[in-house]
Structures are given as C-alpha cells and as structure tokens.
Design a protein around this motif. Structure first.
Motif, mmCIF file in Angstrom:
data_model
loop_
_atom_site.group_PDB
_atom_site.id
_atom_site.type_symbol
_atom_site.label_atom_id
_atom_site.label_comp_id
_atom_site.label_asym_id
_atom_site.label_seq_id
_atom_site.Cartn_x
_atom_site.Cartn_y
_atom_site.Cartn_z
ATOM 1 N N LYS A 1 0.836 -1.195 0.000
ATOM 2 C CA LYS A 1 0.000 0.000 0.000
ATOM 3 C C LYS A 1 0.870 1.244 0.000
ATOM 4 N N GLU A 2 0.396 2.274 -0.703
ATOM 5 C CA GLU A 2 1.079 3.567 -0.711
ATOM 6 C C GLU A 2 0.241 4.539 0.090
ATOM 7 N N TRP A 3 0.907 5.347 0.935
ATOM 8 C CA TRP A 3 0.207 6.260 1.830
ATOM 9 C C TRP A 3 0.539 7.696 1.482
ATOM 10 N N SER A 4 -0.436 8.562 1.628
ATOM 11 C CA SER A 4 -0.263 9.988 1.391
ATOM 12 C C SER A 4 0.697 10.578 2.419
ATOM 13 N N SER A 5 1.490 11.552 2.015
ATOM 14 C CA SER A 5 2.381 12.224 2.969
ATOM 15 C C SER A 5 1.631 13.331 3.719
ATOM 16 N N GLU A 6 0.470 13.713 3.219
ATOM 17 C CA GLU A 6 -0.344 14.753 3.861
ATOM 18 C C GLU A 6 -1.157 14.145 5.004
ATOM 19 N N VAL A 7 -1.226 14.858 6.121
ATOM 20 C CA VAL A 7 -1.998 14.407 7.276
ATOM 21 C C VAL A 7 -3.374 15.062 7.242
ATOM 22 N N ASN A 8 -4.420 14.240 7.281
ATOM 23 C CA ASN A 8 -5.801 14.720 7.370
ATOM 24 C C ASN A 8 -6.307 14.422 8.769
ATOM 25 N N TYR A 9 -7.191 15.278 9.280
ATOM 26 C CA TYR A 9 -7.717 15.081 10.627
ATOM 27 C C TYR A 9 -9.162 14.620 10.574
ATOM 28 N N VAL A 10 -9.460 13.591 11.383
ATOM 29 C CA VAL A 10 -10.778 12.976 11.422
ATOM 30 C C VAL A 10 -11.199 12.860 12.886
ATOM 31 N N PRO A 11 -12.437 13.251 13.229
ATOM 32 C CA PRO A 11 -12.893 13.042 14.604
ATOM 33 C C PRO A 11 -12.930 11.548 14.921
ATOM 34 N N LEU A 12 -12.567 11.189 16.130
ATOM 35 C CA LEU A 12 -12.542 9.787 16.529
ATOM 36 C C LEU A 12 -13.890 9.115 16.301
ATOM 37 N N GLN A 13 -14.988 9.832 16.601
ATOM 38 C CA GLN A 13 -16.317 9.236 16.470
ATOM 39 C C GLN A 13 -16.743 9.039 15.011
ATOM 40 N N ALA A 14 -15.991 9.593 14.054
ATOM 41 C CA ALA A 14 -16.320 9.411 12.637
ATOM 42 C C ALA A 14 -15.414 8.367 11.979
ATOM 43 N N SER A 15 -14.721 7.564 12.779
ATOM 44 C CA SER A 15 -13.816 6.561 12.228
ATOM 45 C C SER A 15 -14.294 5.158 12.581
ATOM 46 N N LEU A 16 -13.844 4.198 11.790
ATOM 47 C CA LEU A 16 -14.113 2.787 12.072
ATOM 48 C C LEU A 16 -12.846 2.172 12.634
ATOM 49 N N ARG A 17 -12.985 1.355 13.648
ATOM 50 C CA ARG A 17 -11.817 0.733 14.255
ATOM 51 C C ARG A 17 -11.420 -0.558 13.560
ATOM 52 N N ARG A 18 -12.344 -1.172 12.832
ATOM 53 C CA ARG A 18 -12.076 -2.419 12.120
ATOM 54 C C ARG A 18 -12.579 -2.317 10.690
ATOM 55 N N ASP A 19 -12.009 -3.126 9.836
ATOM 56 C CA ASP A 19 -12.453 -3.237 8.454
ATOM 57 C C ASP A 19 -13.828 -3.903 8.456
ATOM 58 N N PRO A 20 -14.876 -3.246 7.935
ATOM 59 C CA PRO A 20 -16.217 -3.826 7.966
ATOM 60 C C PRO A 20 -16.329 -5.156 7.242
ATOM 61 N N SER A 21 -15.527 -5.384 6.199
ATOM 62 C CA SER A 21 -15.595 -6.660 5.488
ATOM 63 C C SER A 21 -15.074 -7.795 6.364
ATOM 64 N N LEU A 22 -14.082 -7.525 7.215
ATOM 65 C CA LEU A 22 -13.572 -8.548 8.124
ATOM 66 C C LEU A 22 -14.585 -8.856 9.210
ATOM 67 N N VAL A 23 -15.281 -7.844 9.697
ATOM 68 C CA VAL A 23 -16.300 -8.041 10.727
ATOM 69 C C VAL A 23 -17.427 -8.910 10.188
ATOM 70 N N ALA A 24 -17.862 -8.643 8.950
ATOM 71 C CA ALA A 24 -18.933 -9.424 8.344
ATOM 72 C C ALA A 24 -18.496 -10.874 8.116
ATOM 73 N N ALA A 25 -17.262 -11.066 7.695
ATOM 74 C CA ALA A 25 -16.772 -12.419 7.435
ATOM 75 C C ALA A 25 -16.656 -13.223 8.725
ATOM 76 N N THR A 26 -16.151 -12.599 9.786
ATOM 77 C CA THR A 26 -16.022 -13.334 11.045
ATOM 78 C C THR A 26 -17.385 -13.609 11.661
ATOM 79 N N ALA A 27 -18.360 -12.728 11.450
ATOM 80 C CA ALA A 27 -19.714 -12.962 11.961
ATOM 81 C C ALA A 27 -20.352 -14.149 11.258
ATOM 82 N N ALA A 28 -19.977 -14.385 10.006
ATOM 83 C CA ALA A 28 -20.515 -15.517 9.251
ATOM 84 C C ALA A 28 -19.772 -16.817 9.571
ATOM 85 N N GLY A 29 -18.763 -16.741 10.462
ATOM 86 C CA GLY A 29 -18.025 -17.932 10.857
ATOM 87 C C GLY A 29 -16.897 -18.301 9.916
#
Length: 135
Positions: free
Chosen positions: A90-118
């Motif tokens: 993966k390539e990452w931007s050198s610019e820093v953007n600011y995001v409120p903590l409450q507007a972020s996801l702590r986990r990848d939603p696709s991984l959460v869905a896959a683990t919920a399905a077993g």
C-alpha cells in the motif's frame, strides 16, 4: 460513500498531539502551536483545528460529528503497487488529514462481516505478522 482506508499517524486532544517519529514507532508528545503559520504547515491551535474539522464534516459530507474531544491524524491510502517479489504494498499519502474519533471505524467492515458468518479471515498487522481470526 466516504469510507477510505487510512493509517493513524497522530492522535490529538486539547492537551497536545501524540505523533510517531521514525520507523521504530517511537511516540513523541508535541504541544499545539499558538497560531497557524506557514512554518507549522497544517498544524493549528486546538480550537481552530476542531472548528475546521467540524465545518468540513458538516459542509462537505453532511455529517454532524457533535462534540470533538479527540482527533486522529491520518495518512490516506493512495493506491497499491506490486513489489518485485509479487507482494502488494500500500502507498500512503504524505499529507496528514484530521478525522474526529467518532467518525472513524476501528475495524475493516468486510472482516467483521466475514467473522460474523463464521469464516476464517487472515489479516496482516502493522508488523507484517499474519493471524487467522474466527468468531
């Protein structure tokens, strides 16, 4: 529609910023600047930074983030490349953007869905260690 993968490079609150320095992940606490200037780049005093982030969220995304106590400084994933050994990096931007903590996801939603399905999911952490996670 606004979900983008990013890597947290600093955490900010009213008392200051916690940044990582160098490749070893050493954390350094830095005070907020007294005023925004060309010398400090996009760093701004805490109240101004919060006002700017809240304004962008409501104006450009239509998201009311409420009271902001913690901001995440993130580098956005700009794309991927294939290494000579065939790994996707993966390539990452050198610019820093600011995001409120409450507007972020702590986990990848696709991984959460896959683990919920077993299903067994393989995930690589920041150190390159692989782990299989099941629910």
């Amino acid at each position: 529609p606004y979900l983008r993968e990013a890597m947290v490079v600093e955490v900010c609150d009213a008392s200051g910023r916690l940044q990582t320095k160098g490749g070893d992940g050493e954390r350094v606490k830095v005070d907020h600047p007294k005023e925004k200037s060309a010398k400090t780049g996009n760093a701004a005093p805490w109240p101004e930074l919060v006002r700017e982030v809240k304004g962008l969220a409501i104006k450009h995304r239509g998201i009311d983030v409420g009271e902001v106590d913690v901001l995440l400084g993130v580098s956005v994933c700009t794309g991927t490349t294939r290494s000579l050994l065939g790994y996707i990096e993966k390539e990452w931007s050198s610019e820093v953007n600011y995001v409120p903590l409450q507007a972020s996801l702590r986990r990848d939603p696709s991984l959460v869905a896959a683990t919920a399905a077993g299903k067994e999911v393989e995930q690589v952490d920041a150190d390159g260690e692989k782990g299989a996670y099941t629910r």
